[in-house]
Write a protein that holds these residues in place. Sequence first.
Motif, PDB file in Angstrom:
ATOM      1  N   VAL A 125      33.793 -15.840  77.575  1.00 25.82           N
ATOM      2  CA  VAL A 125      33.481 -16.296  78.023  1.00 25.82           C
ATOM      3  C   VAL A 125      32.877 -16.901  79.267  1.00 25.82           C
ATOM      4  CG1 VAL A 125      30.705 -16.951  77.685  1.00 25.82           C
ATOM      5  CG2 VAL A 125      32.175 -16.772  76.158  1.00 25.82           C
ATOM      6  N   GLY A 126      33.529 -15.983  80.297  1.00 25.47           N
ATOM      7  CA  GLY A 126      32.963 -16.366  81.948  1.00 25.47           C
ATOM      8  C   GLY A 126      34.180 -16.545  82.344  1.00 25.47           C
ATOM      9  N   GLY A 167      36.853 -25.713  69.926  1.00 21.09           N
ATOM     10  CA  GLY A 167      36.073 -26.004  70.621  1.00 21.09           C
ATOM     11  C   GLY A 167      35.726 -25.177  71.793  1.00 21.09           C
ATOM     12  N   VAL A 168      35.330 -25.970  73.542  1.00 19.12           N
ATOM     13  CA  VAL A 168      35.425 -24.579  74.353  1.00 19.12           C
ATOM     14  C   VAL A 168      35.619 -25.622  75.681  1.00 19.12           C
ATOM     15  CG1 VAL A 168      34.111 -23.285  75.904  1.00 19.12           C
ATOM     16  CG2 VAL A 168      33.586 -23.081  73.492  1.00 19.12           C
ATOM     17  N   THR A 169      36.712 -24.805  77.005  1.00 18.29           N
ATOM     18  CA  THR A 169      37.271 -25.323  77.415  1.00 18.29           C
ATOM     19  C   THR A 169      37.222 -24.919  78.534  1.00 18.29           C
ATOM     20  OG1 THR A 169      39.523 -27.029  79.129  1.00 18.29           O
ATOM     21  CG2 THR A 169      39.927 -24.725  77.487  1.00 18.29           C
ATOM     22  N   TYR A 170      37.153 -25.820  80.022  1.00 20.86           N
ATOM     23  CA  TYR A 170      36.484 -24.905  81.306  1.00 20.86           C
ATOM     24  C   TYR A 170      36.829 -25.462  82.040  1.00 20.86           C
ATOM     25  CZ  TYR A 170      32.714 -23.289  84.425  1.00 20.86           C
ATOM     26  OH  TYR A 170      32.328 -22.423  85.443  1.00 20.86           O
ATOM     27  N   PRO A 171      37.717 -24.639  83.423  1.00 18.32           N
ATOM     28  CA  PRO A 171      38.471 -25.104  84.162  1.00 18.32           C
ATOM     29  C   PRO A 171      37.634 -26.036  85.249  1.00 18.32           C
ATOM     30  CG  PRO A 171      37.466 -23.077  84.673  1.00 18.32           C
ATOM     31  CD  PRO A 171      37.351 -23.171  83.040  1.00 18.32           C
ATOM     32  N   VAL A 172      38.250 -26.972  85.701  1.00 24.81           N
ATOM     33  CA  VAL A 172      38.103 -27.860  86.973  1.00 24.81           C
ATOM     34  C   VAL A 172      38.574 -27.547  88.544  1.00 24.81           C
ATOM     35  CG1 VAL A 172      37.444 -29.907  88.437  1.00 24.81           C
ATOM     36  CG2 VAL A 172      37.228 -29.773  85.771  1.00 24.81           C
ATOM     37  N   ASN A 173      39.754 -26.843  88.056  1.00 28.72           N
ATOM     38  CA  ASN A 173      40.659 -26.378  89.255  1.00 28.72           C
ATOM     39  C   ASN A 173      41.993 -25.283  88.096  1.00 28.72           C
ATOM     40  OD1 ASN A 173      42.573 -28.368  89.277  1.00 28.72           O
ATOM     41  ND2 ASN A 173      40.844 -29.655  90.849  1.00 28.72           N
TER      42      ASN A 173
END
Length: 216
Positions: A125-126, A167-173
């Motif tokens: 998802v993006g 769950g869902v993880t989202y990158p910061v860098n």
Amino acid sequence: MLYRSISTILLCFTVPSAALSEVEVSLYLGNQSAPPSDINVTGDSAIPELSFEQKWEGQSFNWPIYAGFRVTNWRTPDYGYGLDYAHNKVRPPNGELPAGFSALEFTDGLNTWTINGYRRWQNAVGDATPYVGAGLGISAPGVEVRYQGSDTFEYQITGVAATWLAGVTYPVNDEWSVFGEYKGTFTSNDVDLDGGGSLTSDIFTNALNVGVSFSF
């Protein structure tokens, strides 16, 4: 001996090799609760034979707080395995204790150590990556049971543990990411009491977690 063995396992997960595509170290905390469970006491010299349902609360933000960490070895972009530790907590709500007890809780940790398998869908998802996981291991709580002449206050290995999460993880860098998840646990606990008897209870916990991960 338990913690030395765990340290050895942890080292195995964190030492990179040519076969590993990614190692991820995660820390998390959250709001953890627990439904009621049945408690049975047998064979103790001080506590009579008892069988009752006990209500629990997690008190996630009272010290020591509910928290955990995991180390994940992503063997492929989509599949991994790793070690997970959770410092779950349960105690009677509002300090309401069963008759005769001055303490009945696992608040220095209804600790679980599990080996988990994971499946993730990278950037589904993006930039967000959903994941699921499940595993088996041991329950190693800090037991506190006090009843008149019987006083049990120690860490024990009390039985098997299981966990499941999504769950869902989202990158910061490229190295850091944040995540949110649901995490459930099951522990089958057979506690050795000070008076020679045993206290048994199968306890479930539910938690909504937020955390941060570092990948290398």
